[in-house]
Scaffold this active site. Structure first.
Site, PDB file in Angstrom:
ATOM      1  N   PRO A 248       9.427  -6.695   3.277  1.00 21.19           N
ATOM      2  CA  PRO A 248       9.780  -5.774   4.346  1.00 21.19           C
ATOM      3  C   PRO A 248       7.838  -5.227   4.091  1.00 21.19           C
ATOM      4  CG  PRO A 248      10.537  -5.157   2.325  1.00 21.19           C
ATOM      5  CD  PRO A 248      10.084  -6.446   1.449  1.00 21.19           C
ATOM      6  N   VAL A 249       7.744  -4.879   5.652  1.00 22.97           N
ATOM      7  CA  VAL A 249       6.362  -4.992   6.574  1.00 22.97           C
ATOM      8  C   VAL A 249       6.284  -3.406   5.798  1.00 22.97           C
ATOM      9  CG1 VAL A 249       4.518  -4.316   8.272  1.00 22.97           C
ATOM     10  CG2 VAL A 249       6.537  -6.687   7.610  1.00 22.97           C
ATOM     11  N   GLY A 250       5.206  -3.357   5.841  1.00 25.08           N
ATOM     12  CA  GLY A 250       4.754  -1.594   5.724  1.00 25.08           C
ATOM     13  C   GLY A 250       5.189  -0.911   4.312  1.00 25.08           C
TER      14      GLY A 250
ATOM     15  N   GLY B 191       4.474  -0.631   1.382  1.00 25.83           N
ATOM     16  CA  GLY B 191       3.662  -0.527   0.564  1.00 25.83           C
ATOM     17  C   GLY B 191       3.952  -1.819  -0.963  1.00 25.83           C
ATOM     18  N   LEU B 192       4.291  -2.955   0.073  1.00 28.12           N
ATOM     19  CA  LEU B 192       4.586  -4.093  -0.684  1.00 28.12           C
ATOM     20  C   LEU B 192       4.131  -4.670  -0.686  1.00 28.12           C
ATOM     21  CD1 LEU B 192       8.300  -4.298  -1.422  1.00 28.12           C
ATOM     22  CD2 LEU B 192       6.471  -2.995  -2.979  1.00 28.12           C
ATOM     23  N   GLY B 193       2.695  -5.012  -0.090  1.00 21.53           N
ATOM     24  CA  GLY B 193       1.509  -5.222  -0.095  1.00 21.53           C
ATOM     25  C   GLY B 193       2.208  -6.809   1.225  1.00 21.53           C
ATOM     26  N   SER B 194       2.581  -6.620   2.243  1.00 23.90           N
ATOM     27  CA  SER B 194       3.224  -7.700   3.032  1.00 23.90           C
ATOM     28  C   SER B 194       1.869  -8.284   3.145  1.00 23.90           C
ATOM     29  CB  SER B 194       4.771  -7.212   4.074  1.00 23.90           C
ATOM     30  OG  SER B 194       3.614  -6.625   4.899  1.00 23.90           O
TER      31      SER B 194
ATOM     32  N   ASP C 266      -4.416  -5.388  -3.806  1.00 27.47           N
ATOM     33  CA  ASP C 266      -3.279  -5.998  -3.068  1.00 27.47           C
ATOM     34  C   ASP C 266      -3.738  -7.701  -2.829  1.00 27.47           C
ATOM     35  OD1 ASP C 266      -2.327  -3.800  -2.399  1.00 27.47           O
ATOM     36  OD2 ASP C 266      -1.386  -3.942  -0.637  1.00 27.47           O
TER      37      ASP C 266
END
Ligand code: MEV
Length: 298
Positions: free
Chosen positions: A82-84, A86-89, A133
Site C-alpha cells: 500500500p502506498v503512503g 509507511g511500508l516503504g512502497s 527503506d
C-alpha cells in the site's frame, strides 16, 4: 539483452526504533514478502504503467541515465505494497527499477550501489529521507539501523500488518517530535534512550528466537511512540485488536499518526489476529519476512 526483464523488491516494517533513529538511536527494520514487481522492456519511447507512485519510477530512470544512456522504455509496475502507509512502497519501486535497469543495460550494479542510488532518488524527491527503506528493500532480512547491517535473514514467527488506511505525514510528525523535544529535552532523551535499549534487548530475543519477549518489547515501544503523540484512535484500536486476539506484540510502524501497525504472532494465530484487526476497523495484511531483497523475478 532483448526481451522483458523482471525484478522485484520488498516492503519493510520497523520492529523497533522509528523516530529515535532520527536522534542517532538504534532501530531494527525487516523486509516483508510484500513486493513491488517491475517489468521492463526497451522501446522507442517511454511508457509507464503502474499502480504505485510514478515519480519514483521516473526519477530512478533519470538517476540511472547518468550512468548509462536510456533512450526508451516500456515499464510495467505491479505492487502489493500500500502506498503512503509507511511500508516503504516508494523504496521498493525505486530499488526494483534500478535492479531491472542494471541488468537490462549490463551495468551490474552491486547491492551497495543499488541501495545508495535508490537512497539518492528518494532524497531528491522527499527532500530528507532515511537510508533505511532503500537499504532494507535492497538487502532483505532483518537490518540494524543506523549501522545498516543484516543481523539475521529470517524470523521464525508470523507478521500481520494492520493498516488504518489513513496517512500520517512523516515530515510533520518528525517535526512534532522535534518540537516536543525542544520543550522537554530531558524527558524526550530518556524516551529515546529507552527505545535504543528496546532495540538492543530486542536483538537478543530475536537471535534467541524468543518472540514472546520480543513482542513484549514491541508493546513497550508502542507505548513510548504513543507517549510522544504519534498514535491515533485508529492505531490504538487495531493495536488493541491484534493484542486481544493473541498477538505476541503489536506496535505502530513508521512515522505514526496513521498508516500501519505491525504485529508478531505464532503461525497458528494468524487468522485470529487478522480477525482481531478487522474487527477493530483495520485492514489486515499477512506477511512473512523476506529473506531476499531486490531479486530477479517476482
Ligand atoms: C519513518 O518511516 C521513520 C522515521 O523514523 C523517520 C526517519 O527515520 O526518516 C519516523
Amino acid at each position: 539483452v532483448i526481451g522483458v526483464v523482471v525484478y522485484s523488491a520488498p516492503a519493510k516494517v520497523y520492529l523497533s526504533g522509528e523516530h529515535a533513529v532520527v536522534y542517532g538511536k538504534r532501530a531494527v527494520a525487516v523486509a516483508l514478502d510484500l513486493r513491488t514487481t517491475v517489468r521492463l522492456e526497451r522501446s522507442d519511447n517511454f511508457l509507464y504503467q503502474t499502480n504505485t507512485d510514478t515519480k519514483y519510477l521516473e526519477e530512478a530512470v533519470s538517476a540511472f541515465s547518468s550512468i548509462k544512456a536510456v533512450y526508451g522504455l516500456n515499464i510495467k509496475v505491479e505492487s502489493e505494497i500500500p502506498v503512503g502507509s509507511g511500508l516503504g512502497s516508494s523504496a521498493a519501486v525505486t530499488v526494483a527499477t534500478l535492479g531491472a535497469l542494471s541488468e537490462e543495460f549490463d551495468v551490474n550494479l552491486t547491492k551497495e550501489e543499488i541501495a545508495k542510488l535508490a537512497f539518492e532518488v528518494e532524497r531528491s524527491i522527499q527532500g530528507v529521507a532515511s537510508p533505511t527503506d532503500t537499504f532494507v528493500s535492497t538487502v532483505g532480512g532483518c537490518v540494524l539501523v543506523p549501522d545498516l547491517i543484516q543481523i539475521q535473514d529470517m524470523l521464525d514467527c508470523a507478521i500481520v500488518i494492520g493498516d488504518t488506511r489513513t496517512v500520517g505525514s512523516t515530515k510533520e510528525l518528525v517535526q512534532a517530535v522535534k518540537e516536543l523535544r525542544s520543550s522537554e529535552p530531558e524527558v524526550l532523551d530518556l524516551i529515546f534512550d529507552a527505545i535504543d535499549q528496546i532495540t538492543a534487548s530486542g536483538i537478543g530475543w530475536l537471535e534467541a528466537g524468543d518472540y514472546k519477549r520480543l513482542g513484549m518489547l514491541m508493546n513497550i515501544n508502542h507505548g513510548l511512540l504513543d507517549a510522544m503523540g504519534l498514535g491515533s484512535l485508529e492505531l490504538s484500536a487495531i493495536v488493541d485488536g491484534a493484542r486481544g486476539a493473541g498477538a505476541l506484540g503489536a506496535k505502530i510502524t513508521g512515522a505514526g499518526g496513521g498508516g500501519c501497525i505491525v504485529a508478531i504472532c505464532e503461525e497458528a494465530m494468524v487468522e485470529h489476529i487478522v480477525e482481531g484487526i478487522r474487527a477493530a476497523g483495520g485492514e489486515a495484511i499477512v506477511a512473512g519476512v523476506s529473506r531476499d531483497g531486490v531479486r530477479k523475478g517476482n
